[in-house]
Design a protein around this motif. Sequence first.
Motif, PDB file in Angstrom:
ATOM      1  N   ARG A   1     -11.894  -0.399  -0.472  1.00 30.61           N
ATOM      2  CA  ARG A   1     -12.614  -1.485  -1.141  1.00 30.61           C
ATOM      3  C   ARG A   1     -12.500  -2.800  -0.384  1.00 30.61           C
ATOM      4  O   ARG A   1     -13.484  -3.483  -0.153  1.00 30.61           O
ATOM      5  N   LEU A   2     -11.290  -3.142   0.027  1.00 31.84           N
ATOM      6  CA  LEU A   2     -11.102  -4.422   0.717  1.00 31.84           C
ATOM      7  C   LEU A   2     -11.470  -4.349   2.192  1.00 31.84           C
ATOM      8  O   LEU A   2     -11.735  -5.378   2.810  1.00 31.84           O
ATOM      9  N   GLY A   3     -11.462  -3.152   2.761  1.00 29.18           N
ATOM     10  CA  GLY A   3     -11.789  -3.015   4.174  1.00 29.18           C
ATOM     11  C   GLY A   3     -10.650  -3.360   5.101  1.00 29.18           C
ATOM     12  O   GLY A   3     -10.869  -3.795   6.240  1.00 29.18           O
ATOM     13  N   ALA A   4      -9.411  -3.150   4.660  1.00 28.04           N
ATOM     14  CA  ALA A   4      -8.253  -3.441   5.506  1.00 28.04           C
ATOM     15  C   ALA A   4      -8.231  -2.531   6.732  1.00 28.04           C
ATOM     16  O   ALA A   4      -8.659  -1.383   6.679  1.00 28.04           O
ATOM     17  N   GLU A   5      -7.708  -3.057   7.810  1.00 26.67           N
ATOM     18  CA  GLU A   5      -7.473  -2.281   9.022  1.00 26.67           C
ATOM     19  C   GLU A   5      -6.013  -1.860   9.146  1.00 26.67           C
ATOM     20  O   GLU A   5      -5.705  -0.868   9.801  1.00 26.67           O
ATOM     21  N   ARG A   6      -5.149  -2.624   8.512  1.00 29.63           N
ATOM     22  CA  ARG A   6      -3.705  -2.360   8.599  1.00 29.63           C
ATOM     23  C   ARG A   6      -3.063  -2.721   7.265  1.00 29.63           C
ATOM     24  O   ARG A   6      -3.314  -3.799   6.718  1.00 29.63           O
ATOM     25  N   VAL A   7      -2.259  -1.807   6.749  1.00 26.55           N
ATOM     26  CA  VAL A   7      -1.423  -2.092   5.579  1.00 26.55           C
ATOM     27  C   VAL A   7       0.023  -1.925   6.010  1.00 26.55           C
ATOM     28  O   VAL A   7       0.394  -0.886   6.567  1.00 26.55           O
ATOM     29  N   GLU A   8       0.822  -2.941   5.766  1.00 28.92           N
ATOM     30  CA  GLU A   8       2.195  -2.904   6.244  1.00 28.92           C
ATOM     31  C   GLU A   8       3.191  -2.983   5.084  1.00 28.92           C
ATOM     32  O   GLU A   8       2.863  -3.431   3.978  1.00 28.92           O
ATOM     33  N   PHE A   9       4.387  -2.518   5.381  1.00 28.86           N
ATOM     34  CA  PHE A   9       5.493  -2.506   4.435  1.00 28.86           C
ATOM     35  C   PHE A   9       6.739  -2.945   5.198  1.00 28.86           C
ATOM     36  O   PHE A   9       6.827  -2.736   6.399  1.00 28.86           O
TER      37      PHE A   9
ATOM     38  N   ASP B   1      18.403  -7.207   8.181  1.00 32.76           N
ATOM     39  CA  ASP B   1      17.547  -6.634   9.216  1.00 32.76           C
ATOM     40  C   ASP B   1      16.405  -5.921   8.492  1.00 32.76           C
ATOM     41  O   ASP B   1      16.642  -5.064   7.636  1.00 32.76           O
ATOM     42  N   ALA B   2      15.168  -6.260   8.821  1.00 35.10           N
ATOM     43  CA  ALA B   2      14.002  -5.727   8.118  1.00 35.10           C
ATOM     44  C   ALA B   2      13.304  -4.677   8.972  1.00 35.10           C
ATOM     45  O   ALA B   2      12.974  -4.922  10.139  1.00 35.10           O
ATOM     46  N   VAL B   3      13.095  -3.491   8.385  1.00 35.37           N
ATOM     47  CA  VAL B   3      12.379  -2.413   9.053  1.00 35.37           C
ATOM     48  C   VAL B   3      10.919  -2.452   8.621  1.00 35.37           C
ATOM     49  O   VAL B   3      10.617  -2.474   7.424  1.00 35.37           O
ATOM     50  N   PHE B   4      10.019  -2.454   9.600  1.00 32.08           N
ATOM     51  CA  PHE B   4       8.585  -2.508   9.319  1.00 32.08           C
ATOM     52  C   PHE B   4       7.956  -1.122   9.437  1.00 32.08           C
ATOM     53  O   PHE B   4       8.303  -0.337  10.320  1.00 32.08           O
ATOM     54  N   TYR B   5       7.010  -0.858   8.533  1.00 32.17           N
ATOM     55  CA  TYR B   5       6.220   0.372   8.507  1.00 32.17           C
ATOM     56  C   TYR B   5       4.759  -0.023   8.352  1.00 32.17           C
ATOM     57  O   TYR B   5       4.441  -1.119   7.884  1.00 32.17           O
ATOM     58  N   SER B   6       3.867   0.893   8.700  1.00 32.91           N
ATOM     59  CA  SER B   6       2.447   0.613   8.489  1.00 32.91           C
ATOM     60  C   SER B   6       1.648   1.899   8.357  1.00 32.91           C
ATOM     61  O   SER B   6       2.077   2.984   8.781  1.00 32.91           O
ATOM     62  N   VAL B   7       0.475   1.745   7.762  1.00 34.69           N
ATOM     63  CA  VAL B   7      -0.584   2.744   7.789  1.00 34.69           C
ATOM     64  C   VAL B   7      -1.826   2.044   8.303  1.00 34.69           C
ATOM     65  O   VAL B   7      -2.166   0.947   7.834  1.00 34.69           O
ATOM     66  N   LEU B   8      -2.500   2.635   9.294  1.00 34.61           N
ATOM     67  CA  LEU B   8      -3.707   2.061   9.882  1.00 34.61           C
ATOM     68  C   LEU B   8      -4.947   2.751   9.325  1.00 34.61           C
ATOM     69  O   LEU B   8      -4.880   3.874   8.815  1.00 34.61           O
ATOM     70  N   ARG B   9      -6.072   2.066   9.462  1.00 35.27           N
ATOM     71  CA  ARG B   9      -7.314   2.590   8.893  1.00 35.27           C
ATOM     72  C   ARG B   9      -7.619   4.006   9.375  1.00 35.27           C
ATOM     73  O   ARG B   9      -7.991   4.871   8.577  1.00 35.27           O
ATOM     74  N   ASP B  10      -7.468   4.273  10.668  1.00 33.20           N
ATOM     75  CA  ASP B  10      -7.821   5.612  11.159  1.00 33.20           C
ATOM     76  C   ASP B  10      -6.808   6.672  10.746  1.00 33.20           C
ATOM     77  O   ASP B  10      -7.072   7.870  10.856  1.00 33.20           O
ATOM     78  N   GLU B  11      -5.635   6.247  10.243  1.00 34.05           N
ATOM     79  CA  GLU B  11      -4.638   7.182   9.736  1.00 34.05           C
ATOM     80  C   GLU B  11      -4.821   7.483   8.248  1.00 34.05           C
ATOM     81  O   GLU B  11      -4.312   8.490   7.742  1.00 34.05           O
ATOM     82  N   TRP B  12      -5.528   6.599   7.563  1.00 32.10           N
ATOM     83  CA  TRP B  12      -5.630   6.708   6.109  1.00 32.10           C
ATOM     84  C   TRP B  12      -6.259   8.021   5.633  1.00 32.10           C
ATOM     85  O   TRP B  12      -5.737   8.624   4.685  1.00 32.10           O
TER      86      TRP B  12
END
Length: 208
Positions: free
Chosen positions: A132-140, A177-188
């Motif tokens: 819906r929003l058209g995100a390319e990257r969602v991060e955690f 210490d912060a660990v970053f994760y993500s899901v990208l549009r082409d992975e969704w």
Amino acid sequence: MGIETDWAADAAAVLENDRVRLAPVTEADRKPVRAVAMDPDIWRYFVTAVTDETDFKEFFDTGLADQAAGRRVVFAITDKESGRIAGSMSYGNMAEADRRLEIGWSWLGRDFRGRGVNRWAKYLLLEHAFERLGAERVEFKTDVLNTQARRGLANIGAVEEGTLRSFNFMPGGRRRDAVFYSVLRDEWPQVKRELAARPKVTPKAPER
């Protein structure tokens, strides 16, 4: 550029399936949220600590203020099996020009862990962000010490990217210490298929 949208307005939607319902938090949610939030275990790795009524008031008021200012969309999560509010998650750090946002500020009450609530809530938030929003990257991001949250992020298909050392202060003065994760549009699409195909978790009786 993808889907044209106004993130400030469109992120604040009601999202639901047959297991959970996510709705932007309102003043009416204060009492039911408090009913599950007064558990010290929830806040062990959180960036704020809720230990008493004053802490909870500040925590809840900050969520309402952030939402009113467009800094976050704070969702109250309802577990449809019980009809109770189970916890909360948020959209934040919404960089619309770069089509990037964060899903975070996530917590669940003791009775709702291990029942599929986390999985389906994040599924709905990811689906809304990409479709819906058209995100390319969602991060955690999470605390490097929070092994449960790290397992949960891996289980929803998020990719671990790395650790930012000494990222922020935690209650009590420790530097996280912060660990970053993500899901990208082409992975969704693959992440979506895998999440949707998993067997449903049979809800267990709430702990008394």
